[in-house]
Design an enzyme around this catalytic site. Structure first.
Site, PDB file in Angstrom:
ATOM      1  N   ASN A  46       0.840  -1.196   0.000  1.00 34.35           N
ATOM      2  CA  ASN A  46       0.000   0.000   0.000  1.00 34.35           C
ATOM      3  C   ASN A  46       0.875   1.246   0.000  1.00 34.35           C
ATOM      4  O   ASN A  46       1.949   1.289   0.608  1.00 34.35           O
ATOM      5  CB  ASN A  46      -1.031   0.000   1.138  1.00 34.35           C
ATOM      6  N   GLU A  48       0.350   5.250   0.647  1.00 36.36           N
ATOM      7  CA  GLU A  48      -0.579   6.283   1.123  1.00 36.36           C
ATOM      8  C   GLU A  48      -0.164   7.660   0.615  1.00 36.36           C
ATOM      9  O   GLU A  48       0.895   7.823  -0.005  1.00 36.36           O
ATOM     10  CB  GLU A  48      -0.637   6.226   2.655  1.00 36.36           C
ATOM     11  N   TYR A  52      -5.541  11.744   1.624  1.00 35.23           N
ATOM     12  CA  TYR A  52      -5.816  10.351   2.019  1.00 35.23           C
ATOM     13  C   TYR A  52      -6.493   9.469   0.966  1.00 35.23           C
ATOM     14  O   TYR A  52      -6.100   8.323   0.774  1.00 35.23           O
ATOM     15  CB  TYR A  52      -6.664  10.298   3.297  1.00 35.23           C
ATOM     16  N   CYS A  57      -4.226   0.465  -2.363  1.00 30.49           N
ATOM     17  CA  CYS A  57      -4.024  -0.740  -1.550  1.00 30.49           C
ATOM     18  C   CYS A  57      -2.983  -1.653  -2.203  1.00 30.49           C
ATOM     19  O   CYS A  57      -2.759  -1.605  -3.426  1.00 30.49           O
ATOM     20  CB  CYS A  57      -5.320  -1.521  -1.427  1.00 30.49           C
ATOM     21  N   GLU A  59      -3.123  -4.880  -2.788  1.00 32.00           N
ATOM     22  CA  GLU A  59      -3.667  -5.860  -3.743  1.00 32.00           C
ATOM     23  C   GLU A  59      -3.877  -5.228  -5.111  1.00 32.00           C
ATOM     24  O   GLU A  59      -3.531  -5.796  -6.145  1.00 32.00           O
ATOM     25  CB  GLU A  59      -5.017  -6.393  -3.247  1.00 32.00           C
ATOM     26  N   CYS A  91     -10.706  -3.838  -3.383  1.00 36.03           N
ATOM     27  CA  CYS A  91      -9.740  -4.817  -3.907  1.00 36.03           C
ATOM     28  C   CYS A  91     -10.440  -6.108  -4.320  1.00 36.03           C
ATOM     29  O   CYS A  91     -10.054  -6.738  -5.312  1.00 36.03           O
ATOM     30  CB  CYS A  91      -8.645  -5.077  -2.880  1.00 36.03           C
TER      31      CYS A  91
END
Ligand code: THU
Length: 134
Positions: A46, A48, A52, A57, A59, A91
């Protein structure tokens, strides 16, 4: 699935990816290792962002890398987190687009297995490619 052999190499790679996740806001690192039908492994973590919602993610990062490399058929994904957590809904939706029957294994940072299932089992009655035409 519980009794199937565990893909130890993928588990190791997913855990290794946790260590390079960029998670200054949540402090919840996630690593993913995705095995294609062609036998290639695509990894993701992930990433970031100070804004935000821009976070990606682990996956989806792995799936998108695979598709960008020309691979769209997948056998297995291992997802590593601190607590063996399940993949988020976004995901699941991205994984089911390509591989409803893919094996999904979640592990914690020690490699303990929490979930060993399939994408279709994680997202029943999903909206998929044929939902637009059938
Ligand atoms: N996260 C993932 O990478 N995969 C998931 O399936 C669940 C959530 C990330 C997003 C965010 O960086 C952190 O975990 C906390 O939500």
């Amino acid at each position: 699935m519980k009794n199937d052999t565990l893909p130890q190499e993928l588990i190791k790679q997913a855990i290794a990816m946790m260590k390079i996740a960029y998670v200054p806001y949540s402090n919840y690192p996630v690593g993913a290792a995705l095995l294609s039908d062609g036998g290639k492994v695509f990894c993701g973590c992930n990433v970031e962002n100070a804004s935000y919602p821009l976070t990606i993610c682990a996956e989806r990062n792995a799936v998108f890398q695979a598709v960008a490399a020309g691979e769209k058929n997948f056998k297995t994904i291992v997802i590593a987190t601190q607590n063996g957590g399940a993949p988020c809904g976004a995901c699941r939706q991205v994984m089911v687009e390509f591989a409803p029957q893919m094996r999904v294994i979640t592990v914690d940072a020690q490699g303990q297995v929490f979930l060993d299932t399939t994408v279709a089992d994680l997202i029943p009655h999903y909206f998929g490619p044929t939902s637009l035409t059938d």
